[in-house]
Design an enzyme around this catalytic site. Structure first.
Site, PDB file in Angstrom:
ATOM      1  N   GLU A 284       0.874  -1.384   0.028  1.00 18.57           N
ATOM      2  CA  GLU A 284       0.247  -0.042   0.177  1.00 18.57           C
ATOM      3  C   GLU A 284       0.965   1.224   0.076  1.00 18.57           C
ATOM      4  OE1 GLU A 284      -3.217  -0.476  -0.349  1.00 18.57           O
ATOM      5  OE2 GLU A 284      -3.717  -2.346   0.307  1.00 18.57           O
ATOM      6  N   CYS A 318      -2.634   9.008   2.897  1.00 15.35           N
ATOM      7  CA  CYS A 318      -2.219   8.492   1.641  1.00 15.35           C
ATOM      8  C   CYS A 318      -3.111   8.669   0.607  1.00 15.35           C
ATOM      9  CB  CYS A 318      -1.969   7.255   1.774  1.00 15.35           C
ATOM     10  SG  CYS A 318      -3.325   5.823   2.218  1.00 15.35           S
TER      11      CYS A 318
END
Length: 545
Positions: A284, A318
């Site tokens: 990720e 993010c």
């Protein structure tokens, strides 16, 4: 997301807000209320003693953590060996055991609520308690409860179509079995959500897990270690803490799966180290997530969604909006809408307790340098606050950078802070082309009242996740797989997608009767020729000669 600071609302209103984000369903509130009790009464770690969750003010000292990286690496290797041995003894925990683990996780995360708030404040200098409740605590508890409720369905073998002419009455299934021992490297920006959230998926899949949290959040990492030791035996879940050498060692072990959340540069090193043992990875990695604003949506509501998302964690997320693409003719209007939104809804935000501090002074200096470079190049820089950055609290005001050139560092790097570049475009196709020339992002957000226009943007772009007329919500839905593509990562966690990510999908054939399996065995003769002729005849195929 205007409700994030409304901490004095009634319980019913708060439940509605949480439900709207998909974090915890109101129907599950009672489950969470009893989670601590269930963990105490049923979890093996608690048997024979009364389990209590301490809620004293301030993060506790490290609970027996290693004194140096050499000790931390030794501890890691010992924990890995312990869990590998446990997998051999009990390779596939049953549904009841998995539910106990998930309830224990939900119970400990809610029981340590105040300690979690304090640890986040210690590491970030300033961190809103209400947001910690919403995401770091209820978000994790919600994922654990959701997974526990879905286990019967997720673990059931999936029947697959067989070829009855060949296999007769055979039973063909896809079964999901635990992978074994999973390594989890979590980041600093959401220390609990991005460690214990994926842990819920891993436990649901029946795995054992070793977590390595970030060294940038020492208070949170120490608390994670204490929390997991409170409810899990080391052979089930272990937290190891340390510095650079531990971080280098961690991905070199022969994990059955490895999850890394962080930046692409380190992700590449992690993947390279894991590849030495052919370890499957979930990465990720984030990236530059764009918001494309259609000409029909340069509105106050659009700005509220974009800026509200950007202010979450002060940009340290993010899937936040990294930059905006707006119609050139509406560039000035969009900028003024941002200014008006800040003045009306969050005046003085940068010096308020709702503004999260930048994680370290080094990270703060990097962000200031990005803005300074833009100013030095003569780019229009608009600071939306009279407050300058505060070195003591590491708080930094929202800054707009209007039409920056693409060679600026803030257009080449993921920003990860309260800086919002605004790029103008001529036609929406130009905006799409601009996005497609870059790396595929973790998230993409399109704002359009014309639903056909929004769908065209989705159809002509590729990203890990996407939202229409909002931002980042794809990461807050327990049932929706979350992850990236290309440079923004690979693999998924959350919900059934996470369960499957951390499971081994095992295809199984159970032989029945009336099959023609023997036709595949030598010697090949009349039986095989008859089968081939029958199939080709049914397909209308003849002898080419």
């Amino acid at each position: 997301m205007q409700f994030l600071g409304d901490r004095d609302e009634g319980a019913q209103s708060a439940q509605i807000h949480i439900h709207n984000l998909g974090i915890v369903d109101p129907a599950d509130i009672d489950v969470l209320r009893h989670a601590q009790h269930a963990a105490t009464m049923s979890h093996p770690r608690a048997k024979g003693r009364a389990m209590t969750f301490t809620t004293t003010v301030g993060p506790s000292p490290d609970q027996g953590g290693p004194a140096n990286d050499a000790d931390a690496i030794a501890e890691l290797r010992a924990a890995f060996a312990t869990q590998k041995a446990a997998v051999l003894r009990d390779p596939a925990p049953g549904i009841d055991q998995r539910r106990q683990n998930l309830r224990a996780l939900a119970g400990v995360i809610t029981g340590y609520r105040h300690r979690i708030q304090d640890a986040l404040s210690a590491d970030f200098a300033v961190h809103p308690a209400g947001f910690a409740d919403l995401v770091e605590i209820l978000g994790v508890a919600g994922r654990a409860v959701f997974a526990a409720e879905q286990l019967e369905e997720w673990t059931a073998p999936e029947p697959r179509l067989a070829a009855p002419g060949l296999l007769g009455t055979a039973q063909v299934d896809m079964a999901y079995q635990p992978k074994g021992v999973i390594g989890l490297i979590s980041p600093w920006n959401f220390p609990f959500d991005l460690s214990l959230g994926p842990l819920a998926d891993m436990l649901a899949a029946g795995n054992r897990v070793i977590i390595k949290p970030s060294e940038y959040t020492p208070a949170c990492s120490a608390l994670l270690r204490e929390m997991m030791a409170e409810v899990f035996e080391p052979e089930q879940v272990t937290v190891v803490t340390g510095g650079l050498e531990l971080a280098r060692e961690f991905p070199t072990l022969a994990w059955d799966h490895l999850l890394y959340t962080g930046n692409p540069e380190v992700g590449r090193l992690v993947a390279r180290a894991a590849a030495e043992n052919l370890v499957p990875t979930t990465l990720e990695l984030g990236g530059k997530c764009p918001a494309i604003v259609h000409e029909d949506s340069v509105t106050a509501d659009t700005v509220a969604q974009i800026i509200g998302t950007k202010l979450v964690k002060n940009g340290q997320m993010c899937i936040t909006v990294d930059y905006c693409l707006v119609p050139r003719a509406a560039l000035a209007e969009f900028t003024e809408l941002v200014r008006a939104h800040m003045q009306e809804h969050v005046p003085g935000f940068a010096s308020s307790p709702d503004c999260t501090g930048i994680i370290t002074e080094r990270h703060l200096n990097r962000l200031v340098g990005l803005v300074d470079e833009a100013r030095a190049r003569g780019v229009d820089v608009v600071q939306i606050d009279d407050f300058d950055q505060n070195v003591a609290t590491r708080q930094m005001p929202l800054t707009l950078v209007i039409d920056p050139p693409d060679d600026l560092a803030l257009m080449r790097e993921e920003i990860f802070g309260p800086i919002l570049p605004i790029k103008p475009y001529g036609k929406v196709e130009d905006a799409v082309s601009y996005v497609n020339r870059g790396e595929r992002p973790l998230g993409l957000y399109v704002f359009a009242q014309d639903s056909d226009a929004a769908e065209r943007v989705l159809a002509t772009t590729v990203s890990g996740g996407a939202c229409v007329n909002t931002c980042a919500v794809q990461g807050a839905v327990p049932a929706l797989g979350f992850g990236g593509i290309g440079r923004s990562g690979h693999g998924r966690h959350h919900g059934v997608d996470g369960f499957r990510e951390f499971s081994n999908p095992r295809g199984i054939v159970r032989r029945g009767q009336d099959d023609l399996i023997d036709v595949m065995f030598p010697p090949y003769g009349d039986l095989l020729n008859g089968v081939v002729a029958s199939v080709l005849g049914a397909a209308g195929e003849g002898d080419a000669t």
